[in-house]
Write a protein that holds these residues in place. Structure first.
Motif, PDB file in Angstrom:
ATOM      1  N   LYS A   1      20.702  38.726  29.779  1.00 50.44           N
ATOM      2  CA  LYS A   1      20.557  37.275  29.957  1.00 50.44           C
ATOM      3  C   LYS A   1      19.084  36.910  30.124  1.00 50.44           C
ATOM      4  O   LYS A   1      18.607  35.899  29.590  1.00 50.44           O
ATOM      5  N   LYS A   2      18.362  37.728  30.872  1.00 54.69           N
ATOM      6  CA  LYS A   2      16.953  37.417  31.124  1.00 54.69           C
ATOM      7  C   LYS A   2      16.099  37.589  29.872  1.00 54.69           C
ATOM      8  O   LYS A   2      15.208  36.778  29.614  1.00 54.69           O
ATOM      9  N   ILE A   3      16.353  38.617  29.064  1.00 59.03           N
ATOM     10  CA  ILE A   3      15.562  38.783  27.843  1.00 59.03           C
ATOM     11  C   ILE A   3      15.933  37.689  26.835  1.00 59.03           C
ATOM     12  O   ILE A   3      15.076  37.207  26.075  1.00 59.03           O
ATOM     13  N   GLY A   4      17.206  37.261  26.843  1.00 57.89           N
ATOM     14  CA  GLY A   4      17.606  36.132  25.999  1.00 57.89           C
ATOM     15  C   GLY A   4      16.916  34.845  26.415  1.00 57.89           C
ATOM     16  O   GLY A   4      16.497  34.046  25.570  1.00 57.89           O
ATOM     17  N   LEU A   5      16.793  34.645  27.731  1.00 57.09           N
ATOM     18  CA  LEU A   5      16.083  33.475  28.238  1.00 57.09           C
ATOM     19  C   LEU A   5      14.602  33.536  27.860  1.00 57.09           C
ATOM     20  O   LEU A   5      14.011  32.528  27.452  1.00 57.09           O
ATOM     21  N   ALA A   6      14.003  34.722  27.963  1.00 60.65           N
ATOM     22  CA  ALA A   6      12.602  34.879  27.573  1.00 60.65           C
ATOM     23  C   ALA A   6      12.403  34.520  26.105  1.00 60.65           C
ATOM     24  O   ALA A   6      11.441  33.830  25.740  1.00 60.65           O
ATOM     25  N   ALA A   7      13.311  34.970  25.236  1.00 63.23           N
ATOM     26  CA  ALA A   7      13.218  34.661  23.809  1.00 63.23           C
ATOM     27  C   ALA A   7      13.358  33.164  23.558  1.00 63.23           C
ATOM     28  O   ALA A   7      12.682  32.596  22.697  1.00 63.23           O
ATOM     29  N   ALA A   8      14.226  32.494  24.339  1.00 61.66           N
ATOM     30  CA  ALA A   8      14.436  31.055  24.167  1.00 61.66           C
ATOM     31  C   ALA A   8      13.251  30.237  24.660  1.00 61.66           C
ATOM     32  O   ALA A   8      13.012  29.124  24.187  1.00 61.66           O
ATOM     33  N   LEU A   9      12.483  30.792  25.621  1.00 64.16           N
ATOM     34  CA  LEU A   9      11.345  30.073  26.203  1.00 64.16           C
ATOM     35  C   LEU A   9      10.017  30.381  25.515  1.00 64.16           C
ATOM     36  O   LEU A   9       9.031  29.679  25.735  1.00 64.16           O
ATOM     37  N   LEU A  10       9.981  31.413  24.696  1.00 62.40           N
ATOM     38  CA  LEU A  10       8.719  31.945  24.172  1.00 62.40           C
ATOM     39  C   LEU A  10       7.870  30.896  23.465  1.00 62.40           C
ATOM     40  O   LEU A  10       6.640  30.886  23.587  1.00 62.40           O
ATOM     41  N   HIS A  11       8.495  29.995  22.714  1.00 68.34           N
ATOM     42  CA  HIS A  11       7.739  28.993  21.949  1.00 68.34           C
ATOM     43  C   HIS A  11       7.552  27.691  22.718  1.00 68.34           C
ATOM     44  O   HIS A  11       7.108  26.693  22.155  1.00 68.34           O
ATOM     45  N   ASN A  12       7.848  27.709  24.035  1.00 70.95           N
ATOM     46  CA  ASN A  12       7.635  26.561  24.911  1.00 70.95           C
ATOM     47  C   ASN A  12       8.362  25.311  24.407  1.00 70.95           C
ATOM     48  O   ASN A  12       7.747  24.301  24.088  1.00 70.95           O
ATOM     49  N   PRO A  13       9.695  25.360  24.325  1.00 74.17           N
ATOM     50  CA  PRO A  13      10.454  24.231  23.768  1.00 74.17           C
ATOM     51  C   PRO A  13      10.476  23.023  24.693  1.00 74.17           C
ATOM     52  O   PRO A  13      10.249  23.144  25.897  1.00 74.17           O
ATOM     53  N   GLU A  14      10.791  21.876  24.116  1.00 67.28           N
ATOM     54  CA  GLU A  14      10.937  20.650  24.907  1.00 67.28           C
ATOM     55  C   GLU A  14      12.282  20.626  25.633  1.00 67.28           C
ATOM     56  O   GLU A  14      12.392  20.104  26.736  1.00 67.28           O
ATOM     57  N   VAL A  15      13.316  21.142  24.961  1.00 66.52           N
ATOM     58  CA  VAL A  15      14.679  21.121  25.513  1.00 66.52           C
ATOM     59  C   VAL A  15      15.257  22.524  25.409  1.00 66.52           C
ATOM     60  O   VAL A  15      15.187  23.156  24.353  1.00 66.52           O
ATOM     61  N   LEU A  16      15.822  22.996  26.521  1.00 64.08           N
ATOM     62  CA  LEU A  16      16.421  24.331  26.579  1.00 64.08           C
ATOM     63  C   LEU A  16      17.916  24.176  26.803  1.00 64.08           C
ATOM     64  O   LEU A  16      18.347  23.509  27.742  1.00 64.08           O
ATOM     65  N   PHE A  17      18.713  24.791  25.917  1.00 67.33           N
ATOM     66  CA  PHE A  17      20.173  24.739  26.010  1.00 67.33           C
ATOM     67  C   PHE A  17      20.700  26.105  26.424  1.00 67.33           C
ATOM     68  O   PHE A  17      20.418  27.115  25.768  1.00 67.33           O
ATOM     69  N   LEU A  18      21.491  26.135  27.490  1.00 68.45           N
ATOM     70  CA  LEU A  18      22.015  27.390  28.033  1.00 68.45           C
ATOM     71  C   LEU A  18      23.525  27.277  28.210  1.00 68.45           C
ATOM     72  O   LEU A  18      24.007  26.354  28.857  1.00 68.45           O
TER      73      LEU A  18
END
Length: 275
Positions: free
Chosen positions: A162-179
């Motif tokens: 879950k944490k590495i998936g979250l890191a991948a989702a945050l890597l490009h500094n998105p405006e909106v994060l969906f979890l």
């Protein structure tokens, strides 16, 4: 594909026609059927920017289907979705540069190490090698994955995945994060780490939208909620507004979805006694 900093400078079609601030997510008339079953029944949503937002509902409410359509992973039968003023289906490049997604049943490239996985994601996002390495190193350290950066993802625990998936989702500094159910199956230590990163992220002005059926968690994290049941939105708004006069979000939720109590009259009078 540009990251969030570049995307913020791109023009937003139709933004000038908006009255007031553009919502982070705008959904109109969203429908999805699977054969005879209707999973999502023409929902409308306006999710404000810069908030920690919970999409809550019982199992089978349509939360995962809704998030899949909102993020462009599943095409709706009918309806429109805009993220930051950009249409998910007619302007997918602009949308995907602005969002990060941690889906349910996350599938990862398991024969890569955690560090290699983030490096690969950074290259796909068009981030330079040096910048990708810097961001990846910081995310791995903050998420307590520093010691496992060279470990293959196939050997990661549920919490680590879950944490590495979250890191991948945050890597490009998105405006909106969906979890989608980001805390399900996660141990308390990993959950606390994930929670701290998400709270820090929203304090920067970004938006988090996450689905859950755990009301206590939503009430402790979110300031805005949408309640879903039977493929429909039962209520949406600030946490205090949705909770109303109820003593807790849990009770308000039970009232909204029409949950019933179970007692001996349901035919379980034999259970637990008379052995």
């Amino acid at each position: 594909m540009p990251d969030r900093t570049e995307a913020e400078n791109a023009p937003s079609p139709g933004a000038a026609d908006q009255v007031g601030p553009v919502p982070a997510v705008r959904v109109r008339g969203l429908w999805k059927r699977f054969g005879p079953q209707t999973a999502v029944s023409g929902i409308d949503l306006d999710l404000p920017a810069g908030r920690f937002i919970g999409l809550v509902g019982p199992n089978g409410a349509g939360k995962t289907t809704t998030l899949s359509m909102v993020t462009g992973l599943l095409r709706p039968d009918m309806g429109k979705v805009e993220i930051g003023g950009h249409d998910v289906w007619t302007d997918p490049v602009a949308v995907k540069s602005r969002i990060g997604v941690l889906p349910e049943g996350l599938r990862l490239f398991e024969r890569l190490s955690g560090q290699e996985l983030l490096a690969y994601n950074g290259r796909l996002r068009g981030i330079s090698g040096a910048e990708t390495d810097k961001r990846a190193s910081q995310l791995l350290d903050v998420l307590d994955l520093g010691d496992a950066r060279h470990k293959l993802v196939v050997d990661y625990s549920t919490g680590m995945r879950k944490k590495i998936g979250l890191a991948a989702a945050l890597l490009h500094n998105p405006e909106v994060l969906f979890l989608d159910e980001p805390f399900e199956g996660v141990d308390p230590v990993s959950a606390q780490v994930i929670r701290g990163v998400l709270e820090r992220y929203t304090r920067s002005g970004a938006t988090v939208v996450f689905s859950s059926h755990v009301m206590e968690l939503v009430e402790s994290l979110c300031d805005w909620v949408a309640v879903m049941a039977g493929g429909r939105i039962k209520a949406q708004g600030r946490l205090a507004e949705v909770r109303g006069e109820a003593p807790s979000l849990q009770q308000a939720f039970l009232d909204l979805v029409g949950a019933r109590a179970v007692d001996g009259a349901d035919g379980l009078d034999w259970l637990g006694g008379g052995r």
